[in-house]
Design an enzyme around this catalytic site. Structure first.
Site, PDB file in Angstrom:
ATOM      1  N   GLU A 213       0.852  -1.189   0.000  1.00 34.61           N
ATOM      2  CA  GLU A 213       0.000   0.000   0.000  1.00 34.61           C
ATOM      3  C   GLU A 213       0.885   1.235   0.000  1.00 34.61           C
ATOM      4  O   GLU A 213       1.889   1.281   0.702  1.00 34.61           O
ATOM      5  CB  GLU A 213      -0.899   0.081   1.252  1.00 34.61           C
ATOM      6  CG  GLU A 213      -2.014  -0.915   1.332  1.00 34.61           C
ATOM      7  CD  GLU A 213      -2.868  -0.704   2.600  1.00 34.61           C
ATOM      8  OE1 GLU A 213      -2.718   0.359   3.259  1.00 34.61           O
ATOM      9  OE2 GLU A 213      -3.653  -1.601   2.936  1.00 34.61           O
ATOM     10  N   GLU A 262     -13.797   5.802  -0.514  1.00 30.68           N
ATOM     11  CA  GLU A 262     -14.705   4.876   0.160  1.00 30.68           C
ATOM     12  C   GLU A 262     -15.467   5.627   1.247  1.00 30.68           C
ATOM     13  O   GLU A 262     -14.940   5.917   2.320  1.00 30.68           O
ATOM     14  CB  GLU A 262     -13.924   3.699   0.744  1.00 30.68           C
ATOM     15  CG  GLU A 262     -13.198   2.891  -0.332  1.00 30.68           C
ATOM     16  CD  GLU A 262     -12.292   1.826   0.239  1.00 30.68           C
ATOM     17  OE1 GLU A 262     -12.802   0.833   0.784  1.00 30.68           O
ATOM     18  OE2 GLU A 262     -11.052   2.005   0.157  1.00 30.68           O
ATOM     19  N   LYS A 265     -15.890   4.616   5.167  1.00 26.90           N
ATOM     20  CA  LYS A 265     -14.770   4.627   6.098  1.00 26.90           C
ATOM     21  C   LYS A 265     -14.913   5.797   7.066  1.00 26.90           C
ATOM     22  O   LYS A 265     -15.779   6.661   6.918  1.00 26.90           O
ATOM     23  CB  LYS A 265     -13.441   4.738   5.341  1.00 26.90           C
ATOM     24  CG  LYS A 265     -12.998   3.443   4.682  1.00 26.90           C
ATOM     25  CD  LYS A 265     -11.556   3.528   4.230  1.00 26.90           C
ATOM     26  CE  LYS A 265     -11.008   2.160   3.881  1.00 26.90           C
ATOM     27  NZ  LYS A 265      -9.580   2.212   3.508  1.00 26.90           N
ATOM     28  N   GLU A 270      -9.381   9.251   5.492  1.00 30.22           N
ATOM     29  CA  GLU A 270      -9.553   7.849   5.118  1.00 30.22           C
ATOM     30  C   GLU A 270     -10.546   7.666   3.976  1.00 30.22           C
ATOM     31  O   GLU A 270     -10.504   6.667   3.263  1.00 30.22           O
ATOM     32  CB  GLU A 270     -10.002   7.021   6.327  1.00 30.22           C
ATOM     33  CG  GLU A 270      -8.964   6.896   7.426  1.00 30.22           C
ATOM     34  CD  GLU A 270      -7.733   6.126   6.974  1.00 30.22           C
ATOM     35  OE1 GLU A 270      -7.855   5.276   6.078  1.00 30.22           O
ATOM     36  OE2 GLU A 270      -6.641   6.379   7.523  1.00 30.22           O
TER      37      GLU A 270
END
Length: 289
Positions: A213, A262, A265, A270
């Protein structure tokens, strides 16, 4: 070094890994407005994204990937090309589940060997750089990873007095850190070479690290902007082809975090690591390959 980490070092040393060839993406699904799995696979193929990391054995995702050329980090399924299996993500030695990581890795590896796939699929666990002891200069550290989550964004925001934004974004004009024979012009190289130094001390100097990541958020913080994130991703994709000072000329297999923003989250940065918007439009002008 804790016993589980020493055993992990020995297991990882026995596996090896092929040289990295390209950049992949991490595909998280913590959103209620994301495109279908088949659309995601098509989006990857359209953009030349040949590798993907997913975080659980989601059958809809596996079905969408089945028969495609996309390679995965996860586990085995018929007609899907798996490159690595990550057993656990950022499990710290003191966590209650840490004792299960090595036995699980051994079980998965044994199953791969039984299927005669040991030359195609490698097993590890993904760590984050908070597990490093002393990471300045890079040669001071000691640890045993194979898959590593590396985020210059967090290193910078945790210590902006000591780290320049240019150093974190690959835009620094000259050498910032000199460590023996090596000079560091960006934070990504320094963090990654800290891990390579750790592997040398663990007796695995030739092991290649996969960056499982790495990303930069586009909202939610002072330096979390679309411009900074686009700069980071573009420079990262171009930079990993050439390796680090310790591993010059050896491409670093790297997975960009993440495919989409997203919205389920935790509120803040985030939710804003996506390379693409939920409508599949690119957030940045990026060329993969």
């Amino acid at each position: 070094m804790a016993p589980i980490l020493l055993l992990l070092a020995l297991l990882i040393s026995s596996l090896g890994i092929t040289e990295a060839q390209s950049t992949g993406v991490c595909y998280g699904k913590n959103g209620n407005n994301l495109p279908s799995e088949q659309e995601v696979v098509s989006l990857c193929e359209t953009n030349g994204i040949g590798r993907m990391r997913i975080y659980n054995p989601d059958q809809q995702t596996l079905h969408a990937i089945r028969g495609s050329s996309t390679e995965l980090i996860l586990a085995y399924a018929s007609d899907v090309k798996f490159r690595h299996i990550a057993v656990g993500n950022e499990v710290h030695p003191g966590d209650a589940n840490a004792k299960y990581v090595l036995p699980a890795m051994q079980n998965v590896h044994n199953a791969i060997v039984a299927a005669n796939l040991q030359d195609q699929i490698k097993v590890s666990t993904a760590i984050d750089t908070t597990l490093l002891g002393i990471s300045y200069p890079p040669s001071n550290d000691s640890f045993t990873p194979l898959l590593a989550n590396i985020y210059p964004y967090f290193s910078y925001t945790n210590d902006p007095q000591s780290i320049s934004l240019e150093y974190a974004l690959f835009t620094e004009a000259g050498i910032v850190v000199t460590d023996g024979q090596y000079g560091y012009q960006n934070l990504f190289d320094a963090l990654l070479d800290s891990l390579y130094s750790a592997l040398e001390k663990a007796g695995s100097p030739n092991l290649q690290i996969v960056v499982s990541e790495s990303g930069w958020p586009s909202e939610g913080g002072d330096v979390a902007t679309v411009n900074n994130a686009g700069t980071y991703y573009r420079n990262l994709i171009n930079h990993v082809k050439q390796g680090t000072p310790k591993k010059s000329g050896q491409a670093v297999e790297t997975f960009l975090f993440s495919m989409f923003d997203e919205n389920l989250k935790e509120a803040g940065i985030e939710q804003h690591f996506g390379l693409f918007l939920p409508n599949k439009q690119p957030k940045y002008q990026i060329t993969f390959g």
